[in-house]
Design a protein around this motif. Structure first.
Motif, PDB file in Angstrom:
ATOM      1  N   ILE A 351       0.861  -1.189   0.000  1.00 37.57           N
ATOM      2  CA  ILE A 351       0.000   0.000   0.000  1.00 37.57           C
ATOM      3  C   ILE A 351       0.895   1.236   0.000  1.00 37.57           C
ATOM      4  N   SER A 352       0.450   2.295  -0.649  1.00 40.96           N
ATOM      5  CA  SER A 352       1.240   3.524  -0.647  1.00 40.96           C
ATOM      6  C   SER A 352       1.060   4.252   0.686  1.00 40.96           C
ATOM      7  N   PHE A 353       2.015   5.109   1.009  1.00 41.94           N
ATOM      8  CA  PHE A 353       1.937   5.877   2.256  1.00 41.94           C
ATOM      9  C   PHE A 353       0.670   6.728   2.266  1.00 41.94           C
ATOM     10  N   ALA A 354       0.390   7.377   1.130  1.00 41.12           N
ATOM     11  CA  ALA A 354      -0.775   8.264   1.059  1.00 41.12           C
ATOM     12  C   ALA A 354      -2.072   7.496   1.263  1.00 41.12           C
ATOM     13  N   ASP A 355      -2.199   6.316   0.623  1.00 48.37           N
ATOM     14  CA  ASP A 355      -3.422   5.523   0.772  1.00 48.37           C
ATOM     15  C   ASP A 355      -3.563   4.996   2.190  1.00 48.37           C
ATOM     16  N   ALA A 356      -2.432   4.626   2.806  1.00 52.56           N
ATOM     17  CA  ALA A 356      -2.482   4.147   4.189  1.00 52.56           C
ATOM     18  C   ALA A 356      -2.946   5.260   5.127  1.00 52.56           C
ATOM     19  N   ALA A 357      -2.484   6.477   4.862  1.00 47.71           N
ATOM     20  CA  ALA A 357      -2.909   7.611   5.687  1.00 47.71           C
ATOM     21  C   ALA A 357      -4.415   7.824   5.581  1.00 47.71           C
ATOM     22  N   LEU A 392      10.063  18.318  14.965  1.00 46.32           N
ATOM     23  CA  LEU A 392       9.839  17.671  13.674  1.00 46.32           C
ATOM     24  C   LEU A 392      11.166  17.432  12.956  1.00 46.32           C
ATOM     25  N   TYR A 393      12.060  18.406  13.016  1.00 51.32           N
ATOM     26  CA  TYR A 393      13.362  18.250  12.362  1.00 51.32           C
ATOM     27  C   TYR A 393      14.119  17.050  12.932  1.00 51.32           C
ATOM     28  N   ALA A 394      14.091  16.905  14.255  1.00 49.84           N
ATOM     29  CA  ALA A 394      14.790  15.790  14.888  1.00 49.84           C
ATOM     30  C   ALA A 394      14.226  14.448  14.429  1.00 49.84           C
ATOM     31  N   GLN A 395      12.946  14.429  14.123  1.00 53.65           N
ATOM     32  CA  GLN A 395      12.305  13.175  13.729  1.00 53.65           C
ATOM     33  C   GLN A 395      12.582  12.775  12.286  1.00 53.65           C
ATOM     34  N   ILE A 396      12.886  13.746  11.422  1.00 52.36           N
ATOM     35  CA  ILE A 396      13.045  13.423   9.997  1.00 52.36           C
ATOM     36  C   ILE A 396      14.443  13.701   9.443  1.00 52.36           C
ATOM     37  N   ASP A 402      11.533   9.190   0.547  1.00 49.88           N
ATOM     38  CA  ASP A 402      10.653   8.021   0.434  1.00 49.88           C
ATOM     39  C   ASP A 402      10.887   6.979   1.517  1.00 49.88           C
ATOM     40  N   GLU A 403      11.848   7.173   2.421  1.00 52.83           N
ATOM     41  CA  GLU A 403      12.040   6.234   3.520  1.00 52.83           C
ATOM     42  C   GLU A 403      10.975   6.475   4.581  1.00 52.83           C
ATOM     43  N   VAL A 404      10.494   5.384   5.184  1.00 48.15           N
ATOM     44  CA  VAL A 404       9.476   5.472   6.230  1.00 48.15           C
ATOM     45  C   VAL A 404      10.159   5.339   7.588  1.00 48.15           C
ATOM     46  N   SER A 405       9.846   6.258   8.492  1.00 49.98           N
ATOM     47  CA  SER A 405      10.468   6.219   9.819  1.00 49.98           C
ATOM     48  C   SER A 405       9.970   5.024  10.618  1.00 49.98           C
ATOM     49  N   LEU A 406      10.679   4.714  11.682  1.00 51.53           N
ATOM     50  CA  LEU A 406      10.178   3.749  12.651  1.00 51.53           C
ATOM     51  C   LEU A 406       8.982   4.377  13.373  1.00 51.53           C
ATOM     52  N   VAL A 407       8.251   3.566  14.099  1.00 49.56           N
ATOM     53  CA  VAL A 407       7.106   4.089  14.853  1.00 49.56           C
ATOM     54  C   VAL A 407       7.621   4.968  15.994  1.00 49.56           C
ATOM     55  N   LEU A 408       7.177   6.207  16.021  1.00 48.16           N
ATOM     56  CA  LEU A 408       7.599   7.171  17.038  1.00 48.16           C
ATOM     57  C   LEU A 408       6.497   7.383  18.065  1.00 48.16           C
ATOM     58  N   THR A 409       6.890   7.570  19.308  1.00 52.09           N
ATOM     59  CA  THR A 409       5.935   7.848  20.389  1.00 52.09           C
ATOM     60  C   THR A 409       5.958   9.330  20.702  1.00 52.09           C
ATOM     61  N   GLU A 410       4.784   9.916  20.837  1.00 51.13           N
ATOM     62  CA  GLU A 410       4.675  11.353  21.104  1.00 51.13           C
ATOM     63  C   GLU A 410       3.684  11.573  22.228  1.00 51.13           C
ATOM     64  N   GLN A 411       3.993  12.542  23.087  1.00 48.62           N
ATOM     65  CA  GLN A 411       3.104  12.865  24.202  1.00 48.62           C
ATOM     66  C   GLN A 411       2.823  14.355  24.194  1.00 48.62           C
ATOM     67  N   ILE A 417      -0.839  10.066  24.875  1.00 47.56           N
ATOM     68  CA  ILE A 417       0.164   9.403  24.045  1.00 47.56           C
ATOM     69  C   ILE A 417      -0.427   9.072  22.685  1.00 47.56           C
ATOM     70  N   LYS A 418       0.374   9.263  21.638  1.00 46.60           N
ATOM     71  CA  LYS A 418      -0.014   8.820  20.311  1.00 46.60           C
ATOM     72  C   LYS A 418       1.235   8.330  19.579  1.00 46.60           C
ATOM     73  N   PHE A 419       1.023   7.597  18.515  1.00 47.81           N
ATOM     74  CA  PHE A 419       2.120   7.039  17.736  1.00 47.81           C
ATOM     75  C   PHE A 419       2.032   7.541  16.305  1.00 47.81           C
ATOM     76  N   LYS A 420       3.203   7.668  15.645  1.00 46.36           N
ATOM     77  CA  LYS A 420       3.165   8.118  14.260  1.00 46.36           C
ATOM     78  C   LYS A 420       4.374   7.610  13.492  1.00 46.36           C
ATOM     79  N   ILE A 421       4.188   7.554  12.186  1.00 51.47           N
ATOM     80  CA  ILE A 421       5.296   7.294  11.272  1.00 51.47           C
ATOM     81  C   ILE A 421       5.359   8.454  10.296  1.00 51.47           C
TER      82      ILE A 421
END
Length: 486
Positions: A351-357, A392-396, A402-411, A417-421
């Motif tokens: 699945i593409s990133f956009a479609d998954a979103a 945001l800069y630290a995360q990317i 086109d690389e997908v980050s690991l699952v990040l935890t954010e508070q 708490i929420k998670f994002k890629i």
């Protein structure tokens, strides 16, 4: 913020810099009346008292200037210098004449705001003062005594009164300037003309820009946890309405909105004509009667009850208590596992990133755009690398295109708490301004220039139309604006 202060080579934010000194006095001027007399003979105390009734001006603390209904004292100038320094600004090489020019400009705006019947509700200013005092108290460990000692004030009320006058004057100035430029617009042809008149070797260079997309998974709150919060808020209401408990005390002790909680839940004035809170909150608040407490209701921020203290025309003075439902450990685990699976599907090419979103993201603001983040400053998808939010800069920063980050935890600040890629969807290297590629940025520059020109024209006209008197001590100043009316 003033778009441009002609008399100074740096910008001052009128709302952020608190000038802790007596900078505002109302002064009703008689037509043609002389205000400043440098060689006025000293009068005895009894004669001075008599002169109040006849409304003769006296030199107190040294009057530097008069602008319309406002007086500027000699002491305001060093006070302005000290406050700019305290706020982190530099005043190296800045003269007293330049500082006086800044103060004159502020008072010119404030004077005409009053003349144009621009309304600044007292409740709104009191809320600003409450917030500022809370911020100040953080630097004194919560000690009001130390704060009053630092600012050389005898009591809290006189300190609040002084802050109120300063904030009121500054807010009047800010709103007047906003009114001056509120109808300034710019056409595509004006943008093109602005760009074409910039010599090619002087065109701005825009730094590296990235487009970033994200998919967010938020742990789900169970209905059971929601009901617990609702029942607790219902009990708060019973305690207040039936048992005589203090709403303010409940807010201080229990509200999850810590900013308003410290103030007894106070949120200041809500205006029917100027939406400030989310729709659900406004709808409940405007249905209440004076002195009434609402039933619990939900917004995107959590669950609330509202106490309506007073209705003043279109303004409602409200307080609230906010509670967040607790998120279970199992719900947190489920959200992370859900996002892990989606990430793997993207990496595997299923699945593409956009479609998954669009399919699974819990962030409604971005999922419709395939997860693309919108830059709040420019309202487009481009983030300039050097101006990007540090988090945001630290995360990317280490992501390849086109690389997908690991699952990040954010508070967030509420503890949720929420998670994002994340994924960098495009990268534009440093480049000279290009009309087609950078139209929105060029348009913003052109619009700002037009606003500055509008303000300069307004100021030039109003200086001539306004009673302005400059002390002899400052008659030799070389102001960039025509304050001396030569």
């Amino acid at each position: 913020m003033l778009l441009k202060i002609n008399n100074l080579k740096f910008t001052i934010n009128l709302r952020d810099i608190l000038i802790l000194g007596i900078t505002l006095f109302t002064f009703n001027l008689m037509p043609g009346q002389e205000i400043i007399e440098e060689k006025k003979e000293e009068k005895s105390a009894s004669k001075a008292a008599d002169s109040v009734n006849s409304f003769k001006a006296r030199k107190v603390d040294g009057v530097a200037a008069v602008v319309g209904d406002f007086i500027l004292l000699d002491s305001d100038i060093p006070r302005e210098r000290a406050q700019i320094t305290a706020a982190g600004g530099s005043v190296d090489g800045v003269t007293d004449c330049q500082l006086l020019g800044v103060l004159l400009e502020k008072k010119l705006y404030a004077h005409h705001a009053i003349q144009d019947s621009i309304n600044v509700p007292d409740a709104e200013i009191r809320q600003q003062v409450d917030y500022q005092i809370q911020q100040f108290l953080q630097s004194t460990g919560g000690s009001m005594e130390k704060l009053l000692e630092f600012y050389k004030k005898d009591d809290e009320q006189s300190f609040r009164d002084e802050m109120f006058e300063i904030n009121k004057s500054n807010e009047l100035a800010r709103r007047m300037q906003a009114k001056v430029v509120e109808e300034v617009e710019i056409t595509p042809e004006e943008v093109r003309t602005f760009f074409n008149k910039i010599p090619k070797d002087q065109r701005p260079t825009f730094g590296t820009e990235l487009k970033v997309a994200q998919i967010v998974a938020e742990p789900k709150v169970t209905e059971e946890e929601k009901q617990k919060v609702i029942d607790r808020l219902k009990q708060f209401k019973v305690d207040v309405v039936e048992n005589g408990a203090s709403f303010r005390s409940k807010a201080v002790l229990y509200s999850d909105d810590k900013n308003s909680g410290r103030l007894g839940g106070r949120l200041g004035a809500l205006n029917r004509n100027k939406p400030r809170m989310v729709k659900e909150f406004r709808e409940v608040a405007f249905q209440l009667k004076e002195g009434e407490v609402s039933d619990p209701f939900e917004t995107e921020y959590g669950f609330h009850i509202i106490y309506l203290e007073k209705i003043r025309g279109q303004e409602y003075d409200v307080s609230h208590i906010l509670l967040f439902p607790k998120v279970s450990t199992s719900a947190i685990k489920e959200a992370k596992e859900r996002l892990d699976k989606v990430r793997q599907r993207i990496v595997d090419g299923d699945i593409s990133f956009a479609d998954a979103a669009r399919e699974i993201s819990d962030e409604k603001e971005t999922r419709g755009d395939g997860g693309q983040l919108i830059n709040p400053q420019t309202q487009d998808y481009n983030f300039e690398l050097t101006r990007m939010d540090t988090e945001l800069y630290a995360q990317i920063q280490n992501l390849k295109e086109d690389e997908v980050s690991l699952v990040l935890t954010e508070q967030d600040r509420s503890g949720n708490i929420k998670f994002k890629i994340l994924r960098v969807t495009d990268r534009i290297e440093d480049h000279e301004a290009d009309y087609a590629k950078d139209y929105l940025k060029i348009k913003e520059l052109a619009l700002n220039e037009k606003k500055v020109n509008t303000i300069e024209k307004w100021q030039t006209e109003k200086i001539l139309d306004t009673y302005i008197k400059i002390s002899e001590s400052y008659k030799d100043c070389e102001f960039s604006s025509n304050w001396l009316k030569k």
